[in-house]
Design a protein around this motif. Structure first.
Motif, PDB file in Angstrom:
ATOM      1  N   ARG A  76       0.844  -1.187   0.000  1.00 43.41           N
ATOM      2  CA  ARG A  76       0.000   0.000   0.000  1.00 43.41           C
ATOM      3  C   ARG A  76       0.874   1.229   0.000  1.00 43.41           C
ATOM      4  N   ALA A  78       2.077   4.805   1.195  1.00 42.69           N
ATOM      5  CA  ALA A  78       2.116   5.492   2.483  1.00 42.69           C
ATOM      6  C   ALA A  78       2.654   6.896   2.282  1.00 42.69           C
ATOM      7  N   LEU A 100      -1.928   6.044   5.351  1.00 42.71           N
ATOM      8  CA  LEU A 100      -2.208   5.581   3.990  1.00 42.71           C
ATOM      9  C   LEU A 100      -3.300   6.467   3.404  1.00 42.71           C
TER      10      LEU A 100
END
Length: 124
Positions: A76, A78, A100
């Motif tokens: 993911r 960040a 995030l």
């Protein structure tokens, strides 16, 4: 004659765009969650990877509600980290939370250093 050729080329180009528009819209609608996750990773300056499925929260503490999860091994994007509520698990205790696009995750569950592998200078 050059003018006619130019107009015809412009019209053909416009027709090609008109034909591609429905395909692009359909392709975007059919994208998978993994493709959307990859797009999020590319949009953020850093990437994090949890070693276990982790809750995503609206703020940097377990007191904030969970709004989703990130599966183990799923990258993911960040943006930064900040200090929040303490989390202890698997022998680690940390109060670093990584921001995030979707919310915050505890760095305790992220691969890498105590900042979820973000640089220490990447504080929010």
């Amino acid at each position: 004659m050059t003018t006619h050729l130019f107009v015809r080329t412009a019209l053909v180009g416009a027709g090609a765009l008109a034909l591609l528009s429905p395909l692009t819209a359909g392709t975007a609608a059919a994208s998978t969650a993994a493709e959307q996750g990859a797009a999020r990773v590319m949009a953020a300056p850093y990437a994090v990877v949890p070693y276990e499925t982790v809750n995503v929260r609206t703020g940097p503490s377990t007191a904030f509600p969970a709004v989703g999860t990130v599966a183990a091994g799923e990258s993911r994007g960040a943006y930064c980290w900040e200090l929040g509520g303490w989390v202890s698990d698997y022998g680690f205790t940390n109060r670093v939370w990584v921001k995030l696009a979707e919310g915050y995750v505890s760095a305790v569950y992220l691969k890498g250093n105590e900042y979820g592998d973000l640089p220490a200078s990447a504080s929010c």
